[in-house]
Design an enzyme around this catalytic site. Structure first.
Site, mmCIF file in Angstrom:
data_model
loop_
_atom_site.group_PDB
_atom_site.id
_atom_site.type_symbol
_atom_site.label_atom_id
_atom_site.label_comp_id
_atom_site.label_asym_id
_atom_site.label_seq_id
_atom_site.Cartn_x
_atom_site.Cartn_y
_atom_site.Cartn_z
ATOM 1 N N ILE A 133 0.847 -1.183 0.000
ATOM 2 C CA ILE A 133 0.000 0.000 0.000
ATOM 3 C C ILE A 133 0.886 1.237 0.000
ATOM 4 C CG2 ILE A 133 -1.994 -1.065 1.103
ATOM 5 C CD1 ILE A 133 -1.065 0.063 3.754
ATOM 6 N N SER A 134 0.383 2.311 -0.612
ATOM 7 C CA SER A 134 1.076 3.583 -0.685
ATOM 8 C C SER A 134 2.379 3.415 -1.462
ATOM 9 C CB SER A 134 1.302 4.136 0.725
ATOM 10 O OG SER A 134 1.688 5.492 0.676
ATOM 11 N N ASN A 135 3.537 3.716 -0.847
ATOM 12 C CA ASN A 135 4.793 3.471 -1.540
ATOM 13 C C ASN A 135 4.961 1.996 -1.858
ATOM 14 O OD1 ASN A 135 5.619 6.114 -1.626
ATOM 15 N ND2 ASN A 135 6.937 5.984 0.178
ATOM 16 N N GLY A 157 -2.481 -1.250 -3.287
ATOM 17 C CA GLY A 157 -3.435 -0.332 -2.676
ATOM 18 C C GLY A 157 -2.899 1.082 -2.679
ATOM 19 N N HIS A 396 -6.456 8.261 2.352
ATOM 20 C CA HIS A 396 -5.184 7.546 2.324
ATOM 21 C C HIS A 396 -4.834 6.854 3.636
ATOM 22 C CE1 HIS A 396 -1.385 6.782 0.215
ATOM 23 N NE2 HIS A 396 -0.810 6.898 1.392
#
Length: 755
Positions: A133-135, A157, A396
């Site tokens: 997820i994210s990075n 994600g 986020h």
């Protein structure tokens, strides 16, 4: 790593961790017998005190420069703090995909050493799924573009990903833009102004980003500029928390140093990183702060006693303008940073690799319009096997849902990531089962034997107008948009559980119900979660009697089962998720339906199929088995029937099965089907209206799916004393429970008569 790893081709999954270390993949992976290997992508929490020459060992303890440290900077600087992401001089983001593969290779080696009897573990005999997820989401997408068949599936994600496609923007571009303009623009959305809003707007005017003679005009100009560059109101609202936490500037200073491959003490636009006093002046790091780095640091200051230092603490806007110029300018420093950014550009994934991308449409840190949306469009145009889910009212940071305002307005994204993992997992199990069935048919043909008939591709894919959810089959479907409610709800003391093991924040029943319903709708693209939709009207009219949204799961569950074995799901019999009026005053919670062994090989008549399909679709129909007087139900409700008669009891009772598909023995507790969200929503609806709920079997499963049941135990939720023999009688219910059942039936009869 699980103790009971499978002996033959045990599946594996690899997760590329985002900046904050988190065990979130573990609840999904370990119950399935998977090992989990992490990577910090070269951007972990390994800090180094340049003054004291002390850093963090690999075990998390502090050590000196002569020890084996997780990160030791190549720098002669004598003050401040260095950390790996900003000061490794490696531009780690350019190699995030390679880091994911290295983590998988490490996991295989660790398994080989830990389980020598089953060794070797290789990419050829071990299934690897990458998820982040994210990075981490960007990292696994970068891994998807690497050559070779080493990776079997990807779930990303809210990914930080940049691709050469229309609409795509780099993280550094929109981060530095937001740092300058968003604080000025937010009052246009009715959000509170930051304390120094006038100075922020004036700085943006001075930098030539906006114009305006007074503060309202400047705020309007900032808002219009962000809109013109692709920011939505939803992203701006969610992004306001990044303004509050000064996150935009924090990201910009760290990534500028990383992209430019700057060392400690060389960072552009700031005076380095380290501890600061309240007035912004530098101070020394304490031993207590150093000791907490490994456990408390996020990987990007400020935090854990480390902040970024600016040359003029009273004029922070100078640093922001400098950071923005590294993107818009053309001098040597800007060229250096932009070359590093270009090295992070993603390529298209390899074909025939199942990929699921999940992103909240309210994401204010990594807006979907700048990242996942253009990536998904480019990948699908290039022939990638990719599905893209967009979730409304998800932003986020799931961790921020503990804040009352955020928790009331937003939903967690992680449950949808778990659901995407289930989808990729089910697709692979389905392929494995299909391959085994093909081998069985080939062997039978070679020996002159008749093979068991299989449903045709057309039959399996018949969806009555809905898209098939199987990742393998639907390669170019458009984004699935999920629409949970946006209206803030009042808080309550009840804690609800998100789909697939993710615990959410406090909600009232209506919010929780809509959230769980939306999770189920995600797979078929429903866009109206305000009312509870019954998916069972889409059950096919011919076998296999399986909802399209469940087909990949059911086929995977049956892949390794012999037909008509106790754990085999009989798809020649219609499922029974619910029987009876959905608003009945009594809900009977059971585990899963069975079927008549004596007639299990016989086909159902057309009349029987039509009647059962009609009952599934009609949520107000009386309980069919009670109305007919079927033997099992007649025995279970013998005493209420003796008092009120079959017809009246059939109007008062709704039975709900935890797992809807029939088998001789329940062996599917580890499966969570998309359609089950409908049953769970029925139970929440019943709790909300104060219905009497009798749990006959599967208490732990029902509590896991609907934890609100625990709060009403012995009040409106009654537990059967003997789960092996269901009997609605005084001896099998808690004290006073049978009288309450009779009173509920009496109430239902009065209501029916009045109607």
């Amino acid at each position: 790593m699980p103790r009971n790893a499978a002996s033959s081709s045990p599946p594996r999954r690899v997760r590329a961790a985002s900046t904050a270390r988190s065990p979130w993949p573990v609840p999904w992976a370990l119950p399935k017998g998977c090992a989990v290997a992490y990577t910090d992508k070269g951007a972990g929490t390994d800090y180094f005190d340049l003054a004291e020459r002390r850093g963090v060992r690999v075990d998390g303890t502090n050590g000196g420069a002569d020890d084996v440290l997780a990160f030791k900077p190549d720098s002669t600087a004598t003050s401040g703090v260095a950390f790996k992401h900003a000061h490794s001089k490696d531009n780690p983001e350019a190699d995030w995909g390679r880091h994911v593969k290295q983590a998988a290779e490490y996991g295989l080696r660790a398994l080989t050493e830990a389980l020598p009897q089953q060794a070797p573990f290789t990419f050829d005999n071990t299934r690897v799924i990458a998820v982040g997820i994210s990075n981490g989401g960007g990292a696994v997408l970068r891994a998807a573009e690497l050559d070779g068949d080493w990776l079997k599936g990807v779930v990303a994600g809210e990914p930080n990903v940049y691709v050469d496609a229309a609409g795509s923007r780099t993280l550094y571009d929109y981060t530095t833009e937001a740092a300058l303009l968003m604080p000025c623009a937010l009052p246009k959305l009715g959000l509170p102004a930051v304390p120094d809003v006038a100075q922020r707007c004036a700085a943006a005017v001075a930098a030539g980003l906006i114009a305006g003679a007074d503060l309202p005009a400047q705020q309007a100009a900032a808002y219009d500029a962000l809109h013109a560059h692709g920011w939505t109101d939803e992203a701006l609202r969610a992004g306001s928390i990044s303004v509050t936490f000064d996150l935009w500037r924090a990201v910009a200073v760290t990534y500028a140093s990383a992209y430019g491959r700057y060392g400690a003490g060389e960072e552009p636009c700031i005076a380095g990183f380290g501890a600061i006093n309240a007035d912004g002046t530098p101070r020394a790091i304490t031993a207590t702060e150093r000791a907490a780095w490994w456990s408390d640091a996020s990987g990007i200051p400020p935090g854990a006693g480390v902040a970024f230092r600016v040359a003029k603490p009273t004029e922070p806007h100078d640093a922001l303008n400098c950071l923005r110029a590294l993107w818009t300018g053309s001098d040597a420093a800007a060229t250096r940073v932009k070359e590093g950014i270009a090295a992070t550009k993603a390529s298209l994934p390899r074909k025939n690799l199942p990929i699921m991308v999940v992103h909240g449409l309210d994401d204010g840190l990594i807006p979907a319009a700048f990242s996942s949306a253009p990536y998904a469009a480019a990948a699908k145009a290039g022939g990638a096997d990719l599905r893209y889910w967009q979730v409304r009212n998800a932003q986020h940071f799931d961790a921020f849902l503990g804040l009352p305002q955020y928790g009331a307005a937003y939903l967690p994204l992680l449950p949808y990531v778990y659901r995407a993992l289930d989808r990729v997992w089910g697709a692979h199990r389905q392929r494995r089962g299909a391959a085994g069935r093909r081998r069985h048919r080939d062997d039978a043909a070679r020996h002159g034997q008749g093979a068991r008939s299989e449903p045709s591709r057309a039959a399996v894919e018949r969806t009555d107008g809905a898209r098939h959810p199987d990742v393998r089959r639907v390669r170019h479907a458009g984004p699935v948009v999920v629409s949970p409610p946006a209206t803030p709800m009042p808080q309550s003391a009840a804690t609800t559980c998100c789909p697939d093991r993710s615990v959410g924040t406090a909600r009232n029943s209506r919010h929780a119900e809509a959230r769980h319903e939306a999770a189920g709708m995600c797979h078929e693209g429903f866009a109206e979660p305000a009312r509870m939709l019954n998916p069972w009207g889409a059950i096919p009219a011919v076998p296999p009697f399986v909802l399209p949204m469940d087909s990949a799961y059911v086929e995977a569950a049956n892949a390794d089962c012999v037909p008509y074995a106790p754990g085999w799901l009989h798809t020649g019999r219609l499922p029974e998720p619910r029987s009876g009026p959905r608003d009945a005053p009594i809900l009977l919670l059971q585990i899963n339906p069975s079927y008549d062994v004596a007639t299990m090989r016989e086909a159902l008549s057309d009349v029987s199929v039509a009647e059962q399909r009609a009952a599934l679709a009609d949520e107000q129909a009386a309980h069919a088995c009670l109305a007919r007087g079927d033997a099992w139900w007649r025995r279970a409700f013998a005493q209420p029937i003796a008092r009120f008669g079959q017809v009246r009891v059939a109007q008062a009772v709704c039975s709900v099965e935890y797992f809807p598909y029939p088998s001789q023995r329940f062996a599917h507790a580890h499966w969570r089907l998309p359609s089950q969200e409908y049953q769970f929503a029925l139970v929440r609806k019943a709790l909300a209206r104060g219905a009497l709920i009798v749990v006959t079997r599967g208490l732990s499963l029902w509590l896991g799916a609907v934890p609100e049941l625990a709060a009403q135990r012995d009040r409106t939720v009654l537990l059967s004393r003997n789960p092996q023999r269901v009997s609605i009688s005084p001896g099998n219910l808690p004290d006073g429970g049978f009288a309450r059942v009779l009173a509920a039936i009496e109430t239902a009869g009065t209501r029916v008569a009045a109607g």
